[in-house]
Design a protein around this motif. Structure first.
Motif, short mmCIF file in Angstrom:
data_model
loop_
_atom_site.label_atom_id
_atom_site.label_comp_id
_atom_site.label_asym_id
_atom_site.label_seq_id
_atom_site.Cartn_x
_atom_site.Cartn_y
_atom_site.Cartn_z
N ARG A 9 0.75 -0.93 0.09
CA ARG A 9 0.09 -0.18 -0.06
C ARG A 9 0.47 1.15 0.23
NH1 ARG A 9 -4.18 -1.11 4.54
NH2 ARG A 9 -5.71 -3.20 2.81
N SER A 10 0.34 2.19 -0.60
CA SER A 10 0.82 3.86 -0.82
C SER A 10 2.17 4.27 0.92
CB SER A 10 0.08 4.89 -0.40
OG SER A 10 -0.77 5.04 -0.11
N ASP A 11 0.96 3.41 2.35
CA ASP A 11 1.41 3.58 3.60
C ASP A 11 2.37 3.16 4.38
OD1 ASP A 11 -0.42 1.69 4.05
OD2 ASP A 11 -1.50 2.57 6.01
N GLY A 12 3.01 1.93 2.53
CA GLY A 12 3.80 0.77 3.03
C GLY A 12 3.50 -0.16 4.33
N THR A 13 2.41 -0.63 4.08
CA THR A 13 1.84 -1.43 4.25
C THR A 13 1.97 -2.65 3.59
OG1 THR A 13 0.56 -0.41 5.81
CG2 THR A 13 -0.39 -2.94 5.78
N PRO A 14 2.35 -3.75 3.47
CA PRO A 14 2.26 -4.99 2.60
C PRO A 14 0.48 -5.69 2.37
CG PRO A 14 3.46 -5.43 4.97
CD PRO A 14 3.47 -4.10 4.83
N VAL A 15 0.17 -6.28 1.69
CA VAL A 15 -0.81 -6.83 1.63
C VAL A 15 -0.18 -8.27 1.14
CG1 VAL A 15 -3.27 -7.32 0.72
CG2 VAL A 15 -1.78 -4.84 1.44
N ARG A 16 -0.74 -9.48 1.52
CA ARG A 16 -0.34 -10.80 0.87
C ARG A 16 -1.74 -11.19 -0.29
NH1 ARG A 16 -1.90 -15.53 5.13
NH2 ARG A 16 -3.02 -13.83 5.74
N GLY A 17 -1.46 -11.22 -1.22
CA GLY A 17 -2.25 -11.76 -2.19
C GLY A 17 -3.35 -12.79 -1.23
N HIS A 18 -4.72 -12.87 -2.20
CA HIS A 18 -5.87 -13.10 -1.82
C HIS A 18 -6.86 -12.86 -2.50
CE1 HIS A 18 -6.14 -8.72 -1.19
NE2 HIS A 18 -7.53 -8.85 -1.71
N SER A 19 -8.12 -13.79 -3.02
CA SER A 19 -8.89 -13.67 -3.18
C SER A 19 -9.91 -13.34 -2.77
CB SER A 19 -9.29 -15.25 -4.09
OG SER A 19 -10.17 -15.67 -2.76
N ARG A 20 -11.37 -12.64 -3.98
CA ARG A 20 -12.35 -12.09 -3.61
C ARG A 20 -13.39 -11.80 -3.98
NH1 ARG A 20 -10.34 -5.42 -3.98
NH2 ARG A 20 -10.53 -5.39 -6.34
N TRP A 21 -14.75 -12.11 -3.48
CA TRP A 21 -15.36 -11.60 -5.08
C TRP A 21 -15.38 -10.96 -5.91
CZ3 TRP A 21 -19.52 -15.45 -4.04
CH2 TRP A 21 -19.30 -15.95 -3.32
N ALA A 22 -16.27 -10.79 -6.37
CA ALA A 22 -16.62 -10.06 -7.97
C ALA A 22 -18.00 -8.62 -7.23
CB ALA A 22 -16.66 -10.53 -9.12
N PRO A 23 -17.61 -8.14 -7.67
CA PRO A 23 -18.53 -6.48 -7.13
C PRO A 23 -20.00 -7.56 -8.01
CG PRO A 23 -16.90 -5.40 -8.41
CD PRO A 23 -16.30 -7.15 -8.83
N GLY A 24 -21.02 -7.64 -6.96
CA GLY A 24 -22.13 -7.88 -7.82
C GLY A 24 -22.50 -9.68 -6.97
N ALA A 25 -21.25 -9.98 -7.08
CA ALA A 25 -21.62 -11.55 -6.29
C ALA A 25 -22.45 -12.05 -5.33
CB ALA A 25 -20.09 -12.51 -7.08
N LYS A 26 -21.91 -11.76 -4.29
CA LYS A 26 -22.57 -11.64 -3.32
C LYS A 26 -24.23 -12.09 -2.97
CE LYS A 26 -18.39 -11.39 -0.34
NZ LYS A 26 -18.22 -9.64 1.23
N ARG A 27 -24.74 -10.51 -3.77
CA ARG A 27 -25.85 -10.82 -3.59
C ARG A 27 -26.59 -11.25 -4.88
NH1 ARG A 27 -29.29 -7.99 -7.67
NH2 ARG A 27 -30.85 -7.10 -6.18
N GLU A 28 -26.18 -11.74 -5.76
CA GLU A 28 -26.55 -13.10 -6.83
C GLU A 28 -26.66 -14.46 -6.38
OE1 GLU A 28 -24.48 -12.78 -10.43
OE2 GLU A 28 -24.84 -10.65 -10.68
N ALA A 29 -25.58 -14.59 -5.56
CA ALA A 29 -25.14 -16.44 -5.09
C ALA A 29 -26.59 -15.96 -4.18
CB ALA A 29 -23.86 -16.23 -4.43
N MET A 30 -26.51 -15.15 -3.02
CA MET A 30 -27.78 -15.32 -2.00
C MET A 30 -28.88 -15.65 -2.86
SD MET A 30 -28.84 -12.07 0.11
CE MET A 30 -29.74 -11.65 -1.34
N ILE A 31 -29.34 -14.36 -3.34
CA ILE A 31 -30.49 -14.60 -4.34
C ILE A 31 -30.51 -16.03 -5.15
CG2 ILE A 31 -31.34 -14.27 -6.63
CD1 ILE A 31 -30.62 -11.26 -6.31
N LEU A 32 -30.04 -16.72 -5.48
CA LEU A 32 -29.49 -18.67 -5.91
C LEU A 32 -29.35 -19.14 -5.12
CD1 LEU A 32 -28.88 -20.33 -8.03
CD2 LEU A 32 -26.84 -20.42 -8.00
N GLY A 33 -29.07 -18.80 -4.02
CA GLY A 33 -29.25 -20.04 -2.74
C GLY A 33 -30.99 -19.96 -1.92
N VAL A 34 -31.72 -18.44 -1.85
CA VAL A 34 -32.64 -18.58 -1.65
C VAL A 34 -33.57 -19.29 -2.63
CG1 VAL A 34 -34.65 -16.81 -1.74
CG2 VAL A 34 -32.37 -16.42 -0.66
N VAL A 35 -33.56 -19.24 -3.82
CA VAL A 35 -34.01 -19.99 -5.45
C VAL A 35 -34.08 -21.12 -4.96
CG1 VAL A 35 -34.18 -20.16 -7.49
CG2 VAL A 35 -34.52 -17.63 -6.72
#
Length: 68
Positions: A9-35
């Motif tokens: 980061r710009s303040d010097g904090t190292p960030v490890r590699g990670h995966s994250r949800w694409a924008p809107g994917a959590k909402r779509e997964a929730m709708i799919l789960g409810v259906v």
């Protein structure tokens, strides 16, 4: 899920590699789960569609005798 490579980061904090949800994917997964829960819930209900309908009766007479 997109993979974010490690970075600093710009303040010097190292960030490890990670995966994250694409924008809107959590909402779509929730709708799919409810259906999916609704489909399973309705599919396993004890609703009978032909209540009071006549049931077919057997036409077989026992013992069976073959004509010769």
């Amino acid at each position: 899920m997109p993979w974010v490579r490690s970075y600093v980061r710009s303040d010097g904090t190292p960030v490890r590699g990670h995966s994250r949800w694409a924008p809107g994917a959590k909402r779509e997964a929730m709708i799919l789960g409810v259906v999916a829960v609704a489909v399973v819930g309705l599919g396993n209900s004890n609703v009978s569609t032909g209540e009071g309908a006549p049931r077919p009766e057997t036409t077989v007479q026992y013992p069976i005798r073959w004509e010769r």
